[in-house]
Design an enzyme around this catalytic site. Structure first.
Site, PDB file in Angstrom:
ATOM      1  N   ASP A 149       0.833  -1.197   0.000  1.00 20.33           N
ATOM      2  CA  ASP A 149       0.000   0.000   0.000  1.00 20.33           C
ATOM      3  C   ASP A 149       0.868   1.248   0.000  1.00 20.33           C
ATOM      4  O   ASP A 149       1.605   1.510   0.954  1.00 20.33           O
ATOM      5  CB  ASP A 149      -0.897  -0.019   1.246  1.00 20.33           C
ATOM      6  CG  ASP A 149      -1.871   1.147   1.295  1.00 20.33           C
ATOM      7  OD1 ASP A 149      -2.036   1.840   0.273  1.00 20.33           O
ATOM      8  OD2 ASP A 149      -2.472   1.369   2.360  1.00 20.33           O
ATOM      9  N   ASP A 347      -2.446   6.369  -5.738  1.00 20.38           N
ATOM     10  CA  ASP A 347      -2.672   5.463  -4.619  1.00 20.38           C
ATOM     11  C   ASP A 347      -2.889   4.032  -5.122  1.00 20.38           C
ATOM     12  O   ASP A 347      -3.776   3.792  -5.945  1.00 20.38           O
ATOM     13  CB  ASP A 347      -3.893   5.931  -3.817  1.00 20.38           C
ATOM     14  CG  ASP A 347      -4.140   5.093  -2.587  1.00 20.38           C
ATOM     15  OD1 ASP A 347      -3.166   4.681  -1.935  1.00 20.38           O
ATOM     16  OD2 ASP A 347      -5.320   4.860  -2.266  1.00 20.38           O
TER      17      ASP A 347
END
Length: 470
Positions: A149, A347
């Site tokens: 992430d 992201d």
């Protein structure tokens, strides 16, 4: 089934007129090749078998798979459930988007917007990402499947004895008592203060604790510690700071925890900076049925085009970029620059790209104008531009482009333009709008598919190169 035939489609007419307007002497098929994707509709659907072929770079590369696809090899053990429904995926995605906006507000980036406190939802799925890699922790090394992430900093995994609650995972949990390299961080250590950059820290019997909560209420709490991280036989990092989770909640699809690739000192790029110079890249495959990679260090290809990181996000764990324009069918859209003034976060954990309402409206309208050959259908969840392709073998889709600061143009792969939500009966434009133009845009993982995405933290830039996975 046969594709309906007309003498010349509206989309082809538009593209031909556009080419003539620009002085291009082209045939119709050349115009469509330049500004269209002509695809078989069945290619939009993922398969149940894993495609094992994938490209990896010559640097250290970890195999990347989608945590709900056939390549993962993890049996979903969460309450007998299979992969989440599309409605669940988009609900969780919106929760992550709301969380990112709240975190940016809480850091003073948008003082006119009040920060939001998100409630803890028991049993909610993690909003941390869709793609996983396998790494080694401990001495002797044990392998663990972690969600990677770019919007998080702390790397953590579930640990024995799991004093509160733990969810089921593929591998046995890390047992600190059997690892000779595990060490807890003391509360008096300066390292303990680093935890506050990601979540919050406290102490238990002089031992430093960490606590992180994700966009949909999922969380991990445990001991802040050091351990040996093994990425390959020749890439071993001692005293790697991580979280040893003793209370963890969320449907993680069998993954053992999370690998933080954010921008602060706790994230893996900073902890391994002496070796990899804060340089990493990944390629996310075109579908959940294929594999990609996460590479650390190495040489940057000349085909990679870089855009600078936005200074507006330097105090956050996020990688901020500046979008300067959008195009549909080869034509740049007339969008006022103020529509991009809130900046953009790239992201890996957000699924669908979010744009300002102004920018999204222009994108959607232009796309709809070039899709009149196909029957429109009702929207779905965060999507409002959808089509029924169930009676077609092939379709013509206008290309969609994003331009970043510095003139870096990225033609979104066809797998990142449309998203099937109900087979071929409802296939939607894979973009959505934020609530307000003052909300930060988010460049999601669907739109990053098949590109090599390079994060060069040392030089303050992010780059893109097409054909990254094959």
């Amino acid at each position: 089934m046969a594709t309906p035939i007309c003498s010349i489609s509206l989309l082809s007419v538009f593209l031909l007129l556009f080419s003539l307007e620009k002085g291009y002497a082209v045939e119709e098929n050349e115009a469509t090749k330049s500004y269209l994707h002509i695809i078989k509709v069945n290619s939009l659907m993922p398969t149940t078998a894993c495609n094992h072929s994938s490209k990896v770079s010559n640097s250290l590369s970890l195999e990347v798979v989608h945590r709900h696809g056939p390549c993962i090899g993890i049996v979903n053990q969460e309450k007998g459930a299979d992969a989440p429904s599309n409605m669940e995926i988009f609900l969780r995605d919106q929760n992550r988007v709301d969380s990112i906006h709240a975190r940016l507000s809480s850091r003073g980036m948008f003082p006119e917007k009040q920060a939001t406190t998100l409630p803890v939802q028991s049993g909610a799925s993690i909003g941390a990402g869709d793609y996983v890699v396998t790494v080694g922790l401990g001495t002797p090394k044990k392998e663990f499947t972690l969600i990677f992430d770019t919007g998080s900093d702390i790397t953590w995994t579930q640990c024995e004895p799991c004093v509160k609650t733990c969810y089921k995972q593929k591998e046995p949990r890390l047992n600190p008592s059997t690892s000779t390299s595990y060490r807890n961080i003391s509360c008096s250590s300066a390292l303990c203060k680093l935890v506050a950059s990601e979540g919050s820290q406290s102490c238990s019997s002089s031992t430093c604790l960490y606590q992180v909560q994700y966009g949909d209420g999922s969380y991990s709490i445990g001991f802040f510690a050091t351990e040996t991280l093994t990425l390959s036989s020749s890439n071993v990092f001692k005293n790697f700071l991580f979280g040893c989770g003793q209370q963890n909640n969320g449907l993680f699809g069998g993954a053992a925890g999370l690998l933080g690739l954010g921008r602060t000192k706790l994230a893996l790029p900073s902890q391994t900076a002496r070796t990899y110079k804060k340089l990493f890249s990944y390629c996310l495959p075109a579908s959940s049925s294929s594999k990609g990679y996460l590479s650390l260090g190495g040489q940057v290809s000349k085909s990679v085009k870089f855009t600078p990181l936005s200074a507006d996000f330097d105090s956050t764990p996020f990688y901020g970029l500046d979008i300067t324009g959008l195009s549909v069918g080869g034509r740049k859209l007339s969008i006022d620059e103020s529509a991009f003034s809130a900046g953009t976060v790239i992201d890996s954990g957000t699924v669908i790209t979010r744009l300002s309402p102004t920018a999204y409206s222009e994108l959607s309208s232009a796309f709809q104008n070039l899709m009149t050959d196909y029957p429109a259908t009702s929207g779905y969840s965060i999507f409002d531009t959808c089509y029924d392709f169930s009676k077609y073998d092939t379709v013509r889709i206008p290309k969609v482009g994003v331009t970043f600061k510095g003139g870096v143009e990225m033609d979104i792969d066809v797998s990142g333009i449309l998203y099937p939500v109900n087979g071929l009966k409802k296939v939607c434009l894979a973009f959505a709008g934020n609530d307000d133009d003052s909300d930060t845009s988010i460049f999601g993982n669907v739109q990053q598919r098949t590109y090599q995405v390079v994060y060069d933290g040392a030089k303050g830039r992010v780059g893109f190169a097409p054909g990254g996975c094959s």
